[in-house]
Design an enzyme around this catalytic site. Structure first.
Site, short mmCIF file in Angstrom:
data_model
loop_
_atom_site.label_atom_id
_atom_site.label_comp_id
_atom_site.label_asym_id
_atom_site.label_seq_id
_atom_site.Cartn_x
_atom_site.Cartn_y
_atom_site.Cartn_z
N ASP A 103 -21.23 13.59 -37.40
CA ASP A 103 -21.65 12.47 -38.49
C ASP A 103 -20.42 11.62 -38.78
O ASP A 103 -19.89 11.97 -39.28
CB ASP A 103 -22.51 12.70 -39.20
CG ASP A 103 -23.64 11.86 -39.84
OD1 ASP A 103 -24.19 11.23 -39.20
OD2 ASP A 103 -23.37 11.13 -40.43
N GLU A 116 -19.61 11.10 -33.37
CA GLU A 116 -20.25 9.62 -33.89
C GLU A 116 -19.51 9.15 -34.49
O GLU A 116 -19.41 9.58 -35.76
CB GLU A 116 -21.47 10.15 -34.72
CG GLU A 116 -22.27 9.07 -34.78
CD GLU A 116 -22.43 8.62 -35.68
OE1 GLU A 116 -23.29 7.35 -36.20
OE2 GLU A 116 -22.43 8.90 -37.17
C1 NOJ Z 1 -25.26 7.81 -38.87
C2 NOJ Z 1 -26.14 8.85 -38.78
O1 NOJ Z 1 -26.85 9.06 -37.80
C3 NOJ Z 1 -27.28 8.22 -39.33
O2 NOJ Z 1 -29.03 8.31 -39.06
C4 NOJ Z 1 -27.48 8.08 -40.84
O3 NOJ Z 1 -27.95 7.31 -41.74
C5 NOJ Z 1 -25.71 7.66 -41.07
N1 NOJ Z 1 -24.58 8.67 -40.06
C6 NOJ Z 1 -25.35 8.12 -42.48
O4 NOJ Z 1 -24.80 9.86 -41.99
#
Ligand code: NOJ
Length: 563
Positions: A197, A251
């Site tokens: 993440d 991500e």
């Molecule tokens: C990306 C995640 O997909 C999202 O849902 C989240 O709010 C943010 N990162 C923060 O962790």
């Protein structure tokens, strides 16, 4: 191929909204386990399961209090073991989410930091700065509002997301060691991969300089710092000690696929979500440009791209591509800053959503067009070289729910924007499995209402309703995934563009396979295209041979394409 994931189809399970086994209104791991056969039948290779760790759920579980356990509402550690066993027994791989940029403010480390004095070792695990009445710099939170919160003792702490998600200090060796240990914990348990993440956010620029707001272009200064790559090189070494091989997917919401590609250089991660593709507008030439750039950027580092058309942060594809969809309004997540391709205007911000339900007034026609395009996008994304991601519910053609009652909305984006930005709840509404009324089999009979209310007219979208219907979105996905498996030509790296009219994108893969997409509003004749075989699958009915209707994709498979 370097890893199993290179050409895998990976299904994103948003746990809270997938299936509720115990009837408390929230989806859980047992619910996922009980539906594995659905996923096998669908034909995916792996699942990515969003965070299930103990969490106050301020940000849907992306606010973790214990990285080595399971939230009691979502299951147990033994339940993860059972899920892995059952998934593996069916040939499905499992990817779990790791959230290294920030913890929950209820994490023991942050509690210790709050009760420790300024300058203490406990505070050094996070990004604390002494300050006056003004924050240490002008950084804005991705969720809106300042990125700093002040404590009564005068210290400020950084949170790139909600104040309940304090950022960790990745300059601190204890933080680095802790996450290596967390990775090993899940890898030892047998997970096949890790989704990282906010992979581009861990390391902050030295001196924490001001951002060049307003009117900024490009990525925010707190993202994509060179220092993050050393972390992933260390993690790679950790993963490489495991057999069978494990993978990592980043991500990193960056505006340029060329920057994203740096995360999958040799010795770093295996995959990165392709946000540029997700944000591409409905135009053959624009989509082709993104595909070309994605292939080139990834080839330069020896990888194939991923093809992503939805996730739990974005407006559902069936609504995003609706005809006449108004420019999506930022939901407080600052599109240009959080990462938005310059050419993707209108559909680029994390959590963008139409400002009001009235924008859907274009009504059924727009919805039908959106669904038609979403079906075409599905065929395109499954025909391109590399790995494809499917967000749960997109295989049912679920639309964005734009009329959730205010009181039901849970996304911190909604709260932090004072209700100006609807946030991401509209793409997270629990799945309809069967029946004509809520909860549509989401939970057992007599369950508590789902944590987000489902629309009253979703019966025809349920899995049961679509199951035996050859014209359903579910049947299209199943057919495409089956054909993809059976078609050798779809598993190599090769793609060759065919000359096609402006509103058409057409390419062949290795011998015997072609995909043609018509994004225009008129039908196109295909006779000038050198297609390798008959039309085998189309996203919308093709009534006249050799003519591709508007907003439609089709696959052409010749005899040489099979395995
Ligand atoms: C990306 C995640 O997909 C999202 O849902 C989240 O709010 C943010 N990162 C923060 O962790």
């Amino acid at each position: 191929m370097a890893s199993w994931a290179d050409d895998a189809v990976i299904y994103q399970v948003y746990v809270r909204s997938f299936a509720d086994s115990d009837g408390d209104g929230t989806g859980d791991l047992e619910g996922v386990r009980s539906r594995l056969d659905y996923l096998v039948d669908l034909g995916v290779d792996a699942i990515w399961v969003t965070p299930f760790f103990p969490s106050p759920m301020v940000d849907g579980g992306y606010d973790v209090t214990d990285y080595r356990d399971v939230d009691p509402q979502l299951g147990t550690l033994a339940g993860v073991g059972a899920l892995l066993r059952d998934a593996h027994a069916r040939g499905l791989r499992v990817i779990v989410d790791v959230v290294p940029n920030h913890t929950s403010d209820q994490h023991p480390w942050f509690r210790q930091a709050l009760s420790a004095p300024p300058g203490s070792a406990a505070r050094d695990r996070y990004v604390f700065r002494a300050g006056g009445t003004e924050p240490p710099n002008n950084w804005l939170s991705v969720f809106g509002g300042p990125a700093w919160t002040r404590l009564p003792d005068g210290d400020w702490y950084l949170h790139l997301f909600a104040p309940e998600q304090p950022d960790l200090n990745w300059e601190n060796p204890e933080v680095r060691a802790e996450f290596v240990d967390i990775l090993r914990f899940w890898l030892d348990l047998g997970v096949d991969g890790i989704r990282v993440d906010v992979a581009h956010g861990l390391v902050k620029p030295p001196g924490l300089p001001d951002a060049p707001y307003p009117g900024e272009r490009g990525n925010r200064p707190y993202f994509d710092q060179e220092g993050v790559h050393a972390i992933y090189r260390e993690w790679r070494r950790v993963l490489d000690a495991y057999q069978p091989p494990r993978i990592m997917v980043a991500e990193a919401r960056l505006r340029d696929i060329e920057r994203t590609a740096r995360y999958v250089r040799p010795g770093e991660l295996d995959q990165a979500f392709n946000f540029e593709f997700l944000w591409a507008p409905w135009s053959a030439s624009r989509i082709r440009a993104v595909v070309e750039r994605s292939l080139a950027a990834m080839a330069a580092v020896g990888r194939l791209p991923t093809w992503v058309i939805g996730n739990h942060d974005e407006v559902r594809v069936a609504s995003r591509l609706a005809a006449g969809a108004p420019a999506a309004t930022a939901a407080g997540l600052a599109p240009t800053a959080a990462g938005c391709a310059p050419h993707a205007a209108g559909a680029c911000a994390m959590a963008t959503e139409w400002s009001t339900g009235d924008d859907l007034a274009a009504g059924a026609k727009a919805a039908a067009t959106g669904l038609r395009r979403a079906r075409a996008m599905a065929l395109l994304s499954l025909a391109l070289p590399g790995s494809a991601y499917i967000y749960q519910g997109d295989e049912l053609g679920l639309p964005q729910v734009t009329d959730l009652p205010d009181a039901a909305r849970q996304d911190p984006v909604w709260r932090r924007s004072g209700g100006r930005a609807p946030g991401r709840d509209g793409c997270r509404v629990p799945m309809p499995w069967a029946g004509q009324e809520p909860p549509y089999g989401f939970g057992p009979p007599g369950s508590a209402p789902p944590w987000l209310p489902q629309p009253p007219l979703w019966g025809h979208l349920s899995v049961a309703a679509q199951h035996g219907d050859p014209g359903s979105v579910l049947s299209l996905y199943r057919a495409a995934l089956r054909l993809r498996r059976e078609t050798k030509a779809l598993h190599g790296p090769q793609l060759t563009w065919l000359n096609a009219p402006e509103q058409v994108l057409a390419f062949t893969r290795e011998a015997g396979f072609a995909c043609v997409l018509n994004t225009g509003s008129t039908a196109v004749r295909l006779e000038q295209l050198d297609l390798p075989g008959p039309l085998t699958l189309a996203s919308s009915p093709v009534e006249q041979e050799g003519v591709l209707p508007p907003d439609t994709a089709a696959w052409f498979v010749g005899g040489t394409a099979a395995q």
